[in-house]
Motif scaffolding. Structure first.
Motif, PDB file in Angstrom:
ATOM      1  N   ARG A  85       4.478  -5.553 105.287  1.00 18.75           N
ATOM      2  CA  ARG A  85       3.430  -5.407 104.535  1.00 18.75           C
ATOM      3  C   ARG A  85       2.796  -4.393 104.436  1.00 18.75           C
ATOM      4  N   ARG A  86       2.774  -3.349 105.788  1.00 20.14           N
ATOM      5  CA  ARG A  86       1.905  -2.609 106.237  1.00 20.14           C
ATOM      6  C   ARG A  86       2.258  -1.747 104.886  1.00 20.14           C
ATOM      7  N   ILE A  93       1.146  -1.236 101.123  1.00 20.03           N
ATOM      8  CA  ILE A  93      -0.166  -0.497 101.061  1.00 20.03           C
ATOM      9  C   ILE A  93       0.461   1.076 101.395  1.00 20.03           C
ATOM     10  N   GLN A 143      -5.097   4.481 100.888  1.00 24.37           N
ATOM     11  CA  GLN A 143      -5.499   3.847  99.841  1.00 24.37           C
ATOM     12  C   GLN A 143      -6.598   3.315 100.431  1.00 24.37           C
ATOM     13  N   LEU A 203     -10.034   0.646 100.320  1.00 18.86           N
ATOM     14  CA  LEU A 203      -9.844  -1.054  99.428  1.00 18.86           C
ATOM     15  C   LEU A 203     -11.447  -0.045  98.206  1.00 18.86           C
ATOM     16  N   ASP A 209      -7.199  -7.335  97.156  1.00 19.82           N
ATOM     17  CA  ASP A 209      -6.534  -6.505  97.673  1.00 19.82           C
ATOM     18  C   ASP A 209      -6.920  -6.456  99.252  1.00 19.82           C
ATOM     19  N   ARG A 268      -4.934  -7.534 102.867  1.00 22.37           N
ATOM     20  CA  ARG A 268      -4.654  -6.880 104.000  1.00 22.37           C
ATOM     21  C   ARG A 268      -5.171  -7.997 105.745  1.00 22.37           C
ATOM     22  N   THR A 276      -2.010  -9.764 106.694  1.00 20.56           N
ATOM     23  CA  THR A 276      -1.770  -8.424 107.380  1.00 20.56           C
ATOM     24  C   THR A 276      -2.102  -8.786 108.388  1.00 20.56           C
TER      25      THR A 276
END
Length: 332
Positions: free
Chosen positions: A121-122, A125, A129, A131, A141, A145, A148
């Motif tokens: 998952r990390r 991203i 990047q 938010l 988003d 996060r 995660t």
């Protein structure tokens, strides 16, 4: 009808109770607890011991006051051999070890799986990047996060749980080895010998341990049971020591030492200043050197080293030889 029954074999248990009937809420205030493994209420660590009559009487009175019909049955003659009890304790330790090890494996697997998912998952991203609150994808988003991050927290928690359970499994696995360790066993034997002497004094109407015991028929019967049980335990543990000696363990005593010898304890050697009946007098203080002698002592007081803590003996001449050899340096 509720029955609070005590035997040496089974301990103290309540019969006739079922989940949700309110019995546990009453008796837990009197030292009782619930045992999920046997689905019963009883007193912890009451097996192979005399009935704790104060707890039993208090629980029975409280239950009667709440409207329950209660009887108490105490049978001190129903007991199992000490060797059988020890064998069961060892078997239960093996079972606990397997149970905890299985749980540790599951937790470790979960931790590794969660860590792998969190990394994936990390990786999704883009690096660096941030938010973007004004972007239409901001909420999704942020939730991505947050999930995660929670996943990573669960992975860490599962790893910690795995380590905890692995420690419990190791402790259970080593139960019998630690319990039967010769040094521990010698100290246990000394305690049992002291207890047996006290029982004989109590049976003679004398004070021992700072008090006397009742010599009513019931009191004498209990003392006779304690005498029999203590003698049985002594026989068992002396057999353990005899086997350890046959395997090469040395039970040290006054005959093994003279003044000036060295005794080993917890990896260090101490010069023997005096040989006593139950211990050795050695230089005192928290010295961390490998060899602590009278001539090189740092602290002024002396300590006593019980023989059951001694793990080695060396003569003064041999110690001097070894220390001289260690300080020799090759000539160039």
């Amino acid at each position: 009808m509720l029955t609070i029954r005590h035997t040496r074999t089974e301990g103290t248990l309540i019969e006739g109770s079922s989940k949700g009937d309110g019995v546990y809420e009453i008796v837990r205030l009197h030292g009782f607890r619930y045992f999920p493994s046997i689905k019963a209420i009883g007193i912890a660590r009451s097996r192979d011991r005399a009935a704790q009559k104060g707890k039993i009487t208090g629980a029975a009175a409280a239950l009667r006051a709440a409207g329950y019909e209660v009887e108490t049955v105490i049978n001190e003659k129903d007991r199992r051999p000490f060797a059988e009890a020890e064998a069961e304790r060892a078997a239960r330790a093996d079972h606990r070890s397997a149970h905890y090890a299985e749980g540790a494996d599951r937790a470790q697997t979960n931790s590794e799986h969660l860590h792998a998912q969190a990394r994936q998952r990390r990786d999704a991203i883009p690096m660096g990047q941030p938010l973007m609150p004004d972007h239409y994808s901001y909420r999704a988003d942020r939730n991505f996060r947050d999930r995660t991050h929670r996943m990573e927290g669960k992975a860490v928690a599962e790893g910690e749980r795995a380590a905890y359970l692995a420690g419990k499994a190791e402790a259970a696995e080593n139960y019998e080895r630690y319990r039967n360790h010769p040094g521990t066993t010698l100290r246990r034997i000394a305690g049992l010998e002291t207890q047996l002497r006290r029982i004989h004094k109590w049976m003679a109407g004398k004070s021992a341990g700072g008090y006397k015991r009742s010599l009513t028929p019931e009191g004498v019967a209990e003392l006779l049971r304690e005498e029999e049980e203590t003698a049985e335990q002594l026989t068992y543990w002396r057999t353990i020591i005899a086997q350890a000696e046959a395997d090469g363990f040395i039970v040290y005593g006054p005959s093994h030492f003279t003044k000036g010898d060295y005794a080993q304890c917890r990896g260090r050697w101490y010069e023997v200043l005096k040989v006593n009946a139950k211990s050795l007098t050695v230089p005192g203080g928290p010295d961390i050197r490998r060899v602590i002698s009278e001539a090189e002592r740092v602290y002024s007081w002396n300590d006593r080293m019980p023989y059951d803590e001694v793990t080695g003996q060396m003569s003064a001449a041999r110690m001097q030889e070894l220390r001289a050899r260690k300080t020799e340096r090759p000539q160039e």
